[in-house]
Design an enzyme around this catalytic site. Structure first.
Site, mmCIF file in Angstrom:
data_model
loop_
_atom_site.group_PDB
_atom_site.id
_atom_site.type_symbol
_atom_site.label_atom_id
_atom_site.label_comp_id
_atom_site.label_asym_id
_atom_site.label_seq_id
_atom_site.Cartn_x
_atom_site.Cartn_y
_atom_site.Cartn_z
ATOM 1 N N LYS A 42 20.707 -56.432 -46.068
ATOM 2 C CA LYS A 42 20.299 -55.506 -47.101
ATOM 3 C C LYS A 42 18.995 -54.811 -46.748
ATOM 4 C CE LYS A 42 21.881 -58.888 -50.469
ATOM 5 N NZ LYS A 42 21.300 -59.973 -51.275
ATOM 6 N N GLY A 43 18.230 -55.411 -45.851
ATOM 7 C CA GLY A 43 16.855 -54.982 -45.625
ATOM 8 C C GLY A 43 16.662 -53.512 -45.291
ATOM 9 N N GLU A 98 17.684 -50.679 -38.606
ATOM 10 C CA GLU A 98 17.149 -51.976 -39.061
ATOM 11 C C GLU A 98 15.808 -51.770 -39.764
ATOM 12 O OE1 GLU A 98 17.726 -54.875 -39.640
ATOM 13 O OE2 GLU A 98 18.864 -55.936 -38.131
ATOM 14 N N ASP A 99 15.496 -52.645 -40.686
ATOM 15 C CA ASP A 99 14.159 -52.608 -41.270
ATOM 16 C C ASP A 99 13.155 -53.273 -40.332
ATOM 17 O OD1 ASP A 99 15.769 -54.837 -41.970
ATOM 18 O OD2 ASP A 99 14.239 -55.529 -43.339
ATOM 19 N N ASP A 102 12.620 -59.035 -35.579
ATOM 20 C CA ASP A 102 11.717 -60.196 -35.626
ATOM 21 C C ASP A 102 12.067 -61.098 -34.428
ATOM 22 O OD1 ASP A 102 10.618 -62.748 -36.526
ATOM 23 O OD2 ASP A 102 10.414 -61.876 -38.499
ATOM 24 N N LYS A 130 8.203 -56.736 -34.710
ATOM 25 C CA LYS A 130 7.275 -57.870 -34.728
ATOM 26 C C LYS A 130 7.412 -58.608 -33.384
ATOM 27 C CE LYS A 130 6.685 -60.095 -39.062
ATOM 28 N NZ LYS A 130 6.982 -61.224 -39.970
ATOM 29 N N PHE A 151 3.770 -61.848 -43.142
ATOM 30 C CA PHE A 151 4.954 -61.855 -44.015
ATOM 31 C C PHE A 151 4.940 -60.586 -44.851
ATOM 32 C CE2 PHE A 151 8.101 -65.062 -45.646
ATOM 33 C CZ PHE A 151 8.898 -64.107 -46.240
HETATM 34 C C1 PRP Z 1 16.299 -59.546 -41.836
HETATM 35 C C2 PRP Z 1 16.116 -58.091 -41.461
HETATM 36 C C3 PRP Z 1 16.811 -57.974 -40.130
HETATM 37 C C4 PRP Z 1 16.673 -59.357 -39.543
HETATM 38 C C5 PRP Z 1 15.630 -59.338 -38.474
HETATM 39 O O1 PRP Z 1 17.533 -59.724 -42.433
HETATM 40 O O2 PRP Z 1 16.672 -57.245 -42.429
HETATM 41 O O3 PRP Z 1 18.181 -57.660 -40.279
HETATM 42 O O4 PRP Z 1 16.260 -60.231 -40.602
HETATM 43 O O5 PRP Z 1 15.318 -60.618 -38.049
HETATM 44 P P1 PRP Z 1 15.668 -61.185 -36.623
HETATM 45 O O6 PRP Z 1 15.172 -60.217 -35.604
HETATM 46 O O7 PRP Z 1 14.884 -62.479 -36.584
HETATM 47 O O8 PRP Z 1 17.136 -61.436 -36.539
HETATM 48 P P2 PRP Z 1 17.935 -61.037 -43.265
HETATM 49 O O9 PRP Z 1 18.789 -61.924 -42.419
HETATM 50 O O10 PRP Z 1 16.709 -61.667 -43.862
HETATM 51 O O11 PRP Z 1 18.848 -60.419 -44.390
HETATM 52 P P3 PRP Z 1 18.489 -59.196 -45.379
HETATM 53 O O12 PRP Z 1 18.525 -57.933 -44.561
HETATM 54 O O13 PRP Z 1 19.550 -59.237 -46.411
HETATM 55 O O14 PRP Z 1 17.111 -59.455 -45.949
#
Ligand code: PRP
Length: 179
Positions: A42-43, A98-99, A102, A130, A151
């Site tokens: 969703k991000g 992507e948002d 990480d 990040k 965060f």
């Molecule tokens: C978050 C974010 C990315 C992902 C990045 O999604 O939106 O898609 O984590 O992290 P990574 O590089 O460590 O994989 P999340 O799984 O929290 O779901 P969301 O988008 O619904 O918040």
């Protein structure tokens, strides 16, 4: 500013400028093409909607829900596809939005999946990068803003599904996620 934040990282105005710059970069890259823009939910939803509207390139849009954090602050390392795309990516120029990148596990998973499904090209744009948290050797083709190990929430980014609808991005107070 929301009371749970310690400071603002990007204001609405700064986000708007980042979106504009990214859209310009994409329009140049996709000149003469009709990419399929994919929002990783969703991000990325807020960034995605603003980005595709700022682009002049004609795009089709699709959505995929991928989750690996749940209510945790560490990636499970195994992103789960909660909802798949409706469109076929075969022979398509895919723009993945992507948002944040990480650990990199989500991006790696998406890249492998869409390449295996026959995407012609694969370009990734992320609002945040990040790099200090990276677990796998991957990065977005275009990252709007590099951030340290903070965060952050807002503009799509959450903590335990909260704060996504803040129109800006800020650093969450430690006491909120450590209690
Ligand atoms: C978050 C974010 C990315 C992902 C990045 O999604 O939106 O898609 O984590 O992290 P990574 O590089 O460590 O994989 P999340 O799984 O929290 O779901 P969301 O988008 O619904 O918040």
């Amino acid at each position: 500013m929301n009371k749970d934040l310690q400071s603002i990282v990007l204001t609405e105005e700064q986000i708007a400028q980042k979106v504009k710059d990214a859209a310009k970069w994409l329009d140049e890259r996709y000149a003469g093409k009709k990419p399929l823009a994919v929002s990783v939910l969703k991000g990325s939803v807020m960034f995605f909607c603003d980005l595709v509207r700022a682009m002049k390139t004609p795009v089709q849009i699709d959505f995929m829900t991928v989750s690996s954090y749940g209510a945790n602050s560490e990636s499970s390392g195994m992103p789960k596809i909660v909802m798949d795309l409706a469109a076929s990516v075969k022979d398509r120029d895919v723009l993945l939005v992507e948002d944040i990148v990480d650990s990199g596990y989500t991006l790696l998973r998406m890249k492998k999946l869409l390449t295996d499904r026959g995407a012609k090209s694969f370009t990734t744009v992320a609002l945040f990068d990040k790099p200090s948290r990276r677990q796998v050797d991957i990065k977005a083709d275009y990252a709007c803003f590099e951030i340290g190990d903070e965060f952050i929430v807002g503009y799509g980014l959450d903590y335990a599904q909260q704060y996504r609808n803040l129109p800006y991005v800020g650093i969450l107070k430690r006491e909120i996620y450590e209690k």
